[in-house]
Motif scaffolding. Structure first.
Motif, PDB file in Angstrom:
ATOM      1  N   ALA A 204       0.904  -1.251  -0.030  1.00 57.06           N
ATOM      2  CA  ALA A 204       0.077  -0.019   0.026  1.00 57.06           C
ATOM      3  C   ALA A 204       0.801   1.296  -0.173  1.00 57.06           C
ATOM      4  O   ALA A 204       0.725   2.155  -0.487  1.00 57.06           O
ATOM      5  CB  ALA A 204      -0.936   0.018   1.203  1.00 57.06           C
ATOM      6  N   ASP A 205       2.074   1.188   0.866  1.00 61.37           N
ATOM      7  CA  ASP A 205       2.725   2.434   0.900  1.00 61.37           C
ATOM      8  C   ASP A 205       3.467   2.585  -0.457  1.00 61.37           C
ATOM      9  O   ASP A 205       3.513   3.701  -0.873  1.00 61.37           O
ATOM     10  CB  ASP A 205       3.956   1.959   1.865  1.00 61.37           C
ATOM     11  N   THR A 206       4.130   1.737  -0.969  1.00 58.59           N
ATOM     12  CA  THR A 206       4.981   1.774  -2.233  1.00 58.59           C
ATOM     13  C   THR A 206       3.905   2.157  -3.558  1.00 58.59           C
ATOM     14  O   THR A 206       4.305   3.051  -4.233  1.00 58.59           O
ATOM     15  CB  THR A 206       5.648   0.468  -2.662  1.00 58.59           C
TER      16      THR A 206
ATOM     17  N   MET B 277      11.560  10.848  -0.837  1.00 58.32           N
ATOM     18  CA  MET B 277      10.263  10.133  -0.641  1.00 58.32           C
ATOM     19  C   MET B 277      10.900   9.123   0.481  1.00 58.32           C
ATOM     20  O   MET B 277      11.942   8.528   0.476  1.00 58.32           O
ATOM     21  CB  MET B 277      10.031   9.317  -1.856  1.00 58.32           C
ATOM     22  N   GLU B 278       9.874   8.742   1.507  1.00 57.59           N
ATOM     23  CA  GLU B 278      10.365   7.795   2.358  1.00 57.59           C
ATOM     24  C   GLU B 278      10.518   6.394   1.899  1.00 57.59           C
ATOM     25  O   GLU B 278      11.609   5.763   2.273  1.00 57.59           O
ATOM     26  CB  GLU B 278       8.980   7.438   3.392  1.00 57.59           C
ATOM     27  N   GLU B 279       9.743   5.941   0.819  1.00 54.13           N
ATOM     28  CA  GLU B 279      10.302   4.541   0.380  1.00 54.13           C
ATOM     29  C   GLU B 279      11.259   4.615  -0.845  1.00 54.13           C
ATOM     30  O   GLU B 279      11.783   3.459  -0.903  1.00 54.13           O
ATOM     31  CB  GLU B 279       8.858   3.636   0.099  1.00 54.13           C
ATOM     32  N   SER B 280      11.327   5.591  -1.784  1.00 56.35           N
ATOM     33  CA  SER B 280      12.219   5.461  -2.992  1.00 56.35           C
ATOM     34  C   SER B 280      13.220   6.270  -2.760  1.00 56.35           C
ATOM     35  O   SER B 280      13.991   6.407  -3.734  1.00 56.35           O
ATOM     36  CB  SER B 280      11.587   5.823  -4.309  1.00 56.35           C
TER      37      SER B 280
ATOM     38  N   ILE C 209       7.737  13.445   0.499  1.00 58.28           N
ATOM     39  CA  ILE C 209       6.389  12.691   0.392  1.00 58.28           C
ATOM     40  C   ILE C 209       6.375  11.632   1.415  1.00 58.28           C
ATOM     41  O   ILE C 209       7.625  10.847   1.422  1.00 58.28           O
ATOM     42  CB  ILE C 209       6.457  12.079  -0.998  1.00 58.28           C
ATOM     43  N   ASP C 210       5.484  11.634   2.302  1.00 64.04           N
ATOM     44  CA  ASP C 210       5.213  10.458   3.041  1.00 64.04           C
ATOM     45  C   ASP C 210       3.883   9.708   2.422  1.00 64.04           C
ATOM     46  O   ASP C 210       2.794  10.127   2.595  1.00 64.04           O
ATOM     47  CB  ASP C 210       5.067  10.822   4.597  1.00 64.04           C
ATOM     48  N   PRO C 211       3.818   8.830   1.744  1.00 70.66           N
ATOM     49  CA  PRO C 211       2.691   8.177   0.943  1.00 70.66           C
ATOM     50  C   PRO C 211       1.793   7.719   1.899  1.00 70.66           C
ATOM     51  O   PRO C 211       0.524   7.668   1.598  1.00 70.66           O
ATOM     52  CB  PRO C 211       3.220   7.114   0.099  1.00 70.66           C
ATOM     53  N   LEU C 212       2.120   7.216   3.081  1.00 69.42           N
ATOM     54  CA  LEU C 212       1.411   6.591   4.111  1.00 69.42           C
ATOM     55  C   LEU C 212       1.996   6.695   5.505  1.00 69.42           C
ATOM     56  O   LEU C 212       3.009   6.091   5.751  1.00 69.42           O
ATOM     57  CB  LEU C 212       1.065   5.037   3.745  1.00 69.42           C
ATOM     58  N   ASP C 213       1.613   7.853   6.194  1.00 72.78           N
ATOM     59  CA  ASP C 213       1.864   8.233   7.583  1.00 72.78           C
ATOM     60  C   ASP C 213       0.987   7.548   8.455  1.00 72.78           C
ATOM     61  O   ASP C 213      -0.167   7.808   8.730  1.00 72.78           O
ATOM     62  CB  ASP C 213       2.265   9.525   7.605  1.00 72.78           C
ATOM     63  N   GLY C 214       1.626   6.644   9.413  1.00 71.24           N
ATOM     64  CA  GLY C 214       0.928   5.975  10.205  1.00 71.24           C
ATOM     65  C   GLY C 214       0.549   4.504   9.778  1.00 71.24           C
ATOM     66  O   GLY C 214      -0.420   3.762   9.974  1.00 71.24           O
ATOM     67  N   THR C 215       1.657   4.115   9.133  1.00 71.01           N
ATOM     68  CA  THR C 215       1.479   2.560   8.530  1.00 71.01           C
ATOM     69  C   THR C 215       0.907   1.479   9.631  1.00 71.01           C
ATOM     70  O   THR C 215      -0.034   0.506   9.441  1.00 71.01           O
ATOM     71  CB  THR C 215       2.934   2.186   7.977  1.00 71.01           C
ATOM     72  N   HIS C 216       1.613   1.657  10.953  1.00 70.21           N
ATOM     73  CA  HIS C 216       1.359   0.917  11.895  1.00 70.21           C
ATOM     74  C   HIS C 216      -0.314   0.646  12.201  1.00 70.21           C
ATOM     75  O   HIS C 216      -0.598  -0.426  12.291  1.00 70.21           O
ATOM     76  CB  HIS C 216       1.955   0.992  13.109  1.00 70.21           C
TER      77      HIS C 216
HETATM   78 CA    CA Z   1       5.219   6.322   5.787  1.00 68.28          CA
END
Ligand code: CA
Ligand code: 2AM
Ligand code: CA
Ligand code: CA
Length: 262
Positions: free
Chosen positions: A45-47, A68-71, A85-92
């Motif tokens: 979902a994040d990526t 970007m957080e992931e890339s 960019i944080d595509p999904l903050d609060g992943t947990h």
């Molecule tokens: Ca994130």
């Protein structure tokens, strides 16, 4: 409120990614999850969301750089502008079905954060801010709270991550904060914590070891909402930092409480 062309670009990208995230939130049991470290997860979902945002921003503003957080970092041909960019903050929270997560995008121009968007898709709350143009939640103007008595203040915070060795002073700091303020909240999404301070829902906030993609959008919001935003060491936050913000009295009182614990 008239949305500027820049804000339209940013919100369109974020809304597009939110549709992908909402679909994935509806079937989290099917998501591939990887642990980057203890308590530190990343999923498909994040990526996916990051790829959607990146493509939309690249198309609308060719040449801007990316953090970007992931890339990771992508150098742009335009040296004065880059997105955080944080595509999904609060992943947990997301991976446990807790509806408290967001997408966060900020623009850095000439070494200053000048625009930010934080979208809480599960609650459909859009927080936006642009330097000199104010901060808004769903088209309503945001202002930091007017509380001046620490004993009445609600303090947001994050718990240092065990994977990074925690923080030796944290429990002392928490003790000092809990004896001086009304109460604390630990909600699991740094970008929303900061947006909530801008909206006056909490009076101050601190968290160590945040990255620019966690706080850059919020920094613009806090300043546009009349609050103060900075770091525990007093330096300008352009990279990973220990962040503190609030209404002015809240931020000063929180700083003093944390210092008393050290
Ligand atoms: Ca994130
Ligand atoms: P994330 O969900 O985007 O990873 C919770 O206090 C906040 O800490 C969240 O905003 C979360 O962002 C971030 N976070 C999670 N794991 C982290 C880690 N290992 N180091 C620093 N921040 C982290
Ligand atoms: Ca993460
Ligand atoms: Ca984050």
């Amino acid at each position: 409120m008239i949305r500027s062309p820049l804000m339209t670009v940013m919100t369109d990208a974020v809304m597009k990614a939110s549709r992908s995230l909402k679909r994935d939130f509806g079937e989290i049991e099917n998501l591939q999850v990887l642990a980057k470290g203890p308590g530190d997860f990343v999923s498909k979902a994040d990526t996916k969301a990051e790829e959607i945002i990146r493509a939309a921003l690249e198309k609308a503003r060719p040449g801007y750089g990316f953090v970007m957080e992931e890339s990771g970092v992508v150098q742009g041909t335009d040296e004065s502008n880059r997105w955080h960019i944080d595509p999904l903050d609060g992943t947990h929270n997301f991976l446990r079905g807790i509806p408290h997560w967001n997408i966060s995008v900020a623009l850095e121009r000439d070494n200053q954060f000048i625009a930010g968007v934080v979208y809480d898709a599960a609650k459909d709350e859009l927080f936006i801010a642009e330097k000199g143009k104010g901060a808004y939640v769903n088209n309503r103007r945001m202002r930091v709270s007017g509380r001046r008595e620490p004993a009445e203040m609600l303090i947001g915070m994050g718990v240092p991550h065990i994977g990074k060795g925690g923080h030796p002073l944290f429990l002392h700091e928490l003790g000092a904060v809990m004896t001086r303020f009304a109460n604390v909240r630990r909600m699991g999404s740094a970008a929303l914590d900061i947006a909530y301070v801008a909206a006056g829902r909490m009076d101050a906030y601190w968290e160590r070891g945040l990255n620019t993609w966690d706080f850059a959008a919020g920094a613009v919001m806090i300043r546009e909402a009349g609050g103060t935003f900075g770091t525990l060491d007093g330096k300008q936050p352009t990279s990973a930092k220990d962040i503190i913000c609030g209404n002015e009295v809240g931020e000063q009182s929180l700083r003093a409480a944390l210092k008393s614990a050290g």
